[in-house]
Enzyme design. Sequence first.
Site, short mmCIF file in Angstrom:
data_model
loop_
_atom_site.label_atom_id
_atom_site.label_comp_id
_atom_site.label_asym_id
_atom_site.label_seq_id
_atom_site.Cartn_x
_atom_site.Cartn_y
_atom_site.Cartn_z
N GLU A 185 0.82 -1.21 0.00
CA GLU A 185 0.00 0.00 0.00
C GLU A 185 0.86 1.26 0.00
O GLU A 185 0.64 2.19 0.78
CB GLU A 185 -0.96 -0.02 1.19
CG GLU A 185 -2.03 -1.09 1.05
CD GLU A 185 -3.07 -1.05 2.16
OE1 GLU A 185 -2.70 -0.73 3.31
OE2 GLU A 185 -4.23 -1.34 1.87
N GLU A 263 -7.21 -7.55 -0.57
CA GLU A 263 -7.67 -7.45 0.82
C GLU A 263 -9.15 -7.15 0.82
O GLU A 263 -9.57 -6.00 0.75
CB GLU A 263 -6.92 -6.35 1.59
CG GLU A 263 -5.47 -6.66 1.88
CD GLU A 263 -4.84 -5.60 2.78
OE1 GLU A 263 -5.58 -4.71 3.26
OE2 GLU A 263 -3.64 -5.66 3.00
#
Length: 650
Positions: A185, A263
């Site tokens: 991320e 995710e």
Amino acid sequence: MACKKPPCLLSWLVQLLTLLQPQADSRSFVVDWEQDRFLLDGVPFRYVSGSLHYFRVPRVLWADRLFKMRLSGLNAVQLYVPWNYHEPQPGVYIFNGSRDLLAFLNEAAIANLLVILRPGPYICAEWEMGGLPSWLLRKPKIHLRTSDPDFLEAVDSWFNVLLPKIYPFLYHNGGNIISIQVENEYGSYKACDYGYMRHLAGLFRALLGDEILLFTTDGPEGLKCGSLPGLYTTVDFGPADNMTRVFSMLRKYEPRGPLVNSEYYTGWLDYWGHNHSTRSTSAVTKGLEEMLQLGASVNMYMFHGGTNFGYWNGADEKGRFLPITTSYDYDAPISEAGDAMPKLLALRNVISKFQEIPLGPLPLPSRKMALGPFTLYPEGGLLNFLDVLCPQGPISSVLPMTFEAVKQDRGFVLYRTYLPYTVFEPTPFWVPNNGVHDRAYVMVDGVFQGVLERSMKHKLLLMGKIGTQLDILLENMGRLSFGSNHSDFKGLLEPPMLGQTVLTQWMMFPLKIDNLVKWWFPLQWKKRGVPPAPSGPTFYSANFPILGLVGDTFLYLPGWTKGQVWINGFNLGRYWTTRGPQQTLYVPRPLLFPDGAINKITLLELEKVPHHRQVQFLDKPILNSTLHTTYTDILSDTQSANEQMQLSGH
């Protein structure tokens, strides 16, 4: 002309064995760009995966959790590798016991699960400092997650150890790792350093070769800085997000190839002082089914959360400092204690519509037991054990030094000085610029005065004569693990003030509390007398047998305030009964001695003990009991306790 019999027979046998033997060269996991799908060994493939963190689960329970994941219909497991867990000091590497990553990969193979590996170097995961080692901060000007030469040097050294270890486990080499994430991320990080990302991609290629699929993942708003040509771009989002919008944003960066949600959130994390987070089963299953109908590959985060044992929890900063609870149950399909929840059965039903799932029922919940209550007895105040807690003696300095400067990674440091003049009237004691990281337990001549807390409580009123001993026990509540992830130094970041006087001439005691509990107390407990009623941080303990069958259990500490707890020398984690939401700590069965053997519980209570000093073990957890009446009284004005938290990443 016919050849002679023996050579012909030998040639035929060699050819037969060649056909029968699985060939690593024939194994492949690739992107089919034309058909927007993955191919596994040339066959169309879609993974339905779940996240599990080996570092949050006792090693003896790995196989159990992985087996349940496979029975749920998953064909892959996704896992992080926390750098700080494996390289606790520069150049010191640990890959045995609970840190045996290769053993975990083997357990996944036995469970018939492919592996999606996320080695960082930064992982977030609500883990201490997002998996980065705190010893990086011994160079105070280091710029984390950038092309800073100091950071890259440490990263290169680490990956030159880690990546060769996993190389034999790559799928095309005969192992079960089908893809590897680069960084984590990164689009949520302030730096947006493409040079850093290119350096990592080159390093992974140099050490792992060109065949392994490398990918990135970001939230939809982070794709710009988190993606990189040559790395497959994936996205993460939860059931509350607009799937069509998010996948259309992904297509701007990865126009062809399979859609991937790396995710998909089955639940959420917990902060101390907030309610236990949940995600409805119907919302989670509906979103999963819609993604599978699109042909997307999905990883569910988390499928089994586990526990932040010891001091390993991370923290967020959203208007104020928010440490994460010991439990990482996450409202996941498999509970913290490893039981299949109704959410798992519903997800399994959805998965069964799209691919075969293993036959057979899921295992029954593990045996749970209740014990107690037990009365705990004082071992003595923390100040009484400084010679054992810090056998090398204190470090002296004119101004206080941080945890990093005294090479204390986690836990506690005691700061000591003496009042330079007599204070006749109650006088403010404070640390400028929110310089307490994270909680300070203040004592004057050994008498507890109160707490200073980062972002929350900034001053106390003190009195004392000249030369009076002033002790401040500083607790690291977990380094920031998400977002800006600026260097989160711990301890006293500024010199404390008494009124308008800067206090100087400090002694710092880096405390090795786990060593005291594990090695010293067991040798000394029979010799002790009953100490006088202590004030402030104090050790308490009790011994107890288990006469019947041993099972998982949950330690309940009614009336206790805040502290750390050990079972048979194992650091179970933090408790914070007065703040919640977590009221019980998960105690896995393997930590307990059966057959009437003596078990020992040790508490370091940091503030106030209940009148009866009792604890008990329950057969059910209590994870959602936030005492807002006590918590909201000390909240800053920046955010109310009931305000909806923005979602962080992992």
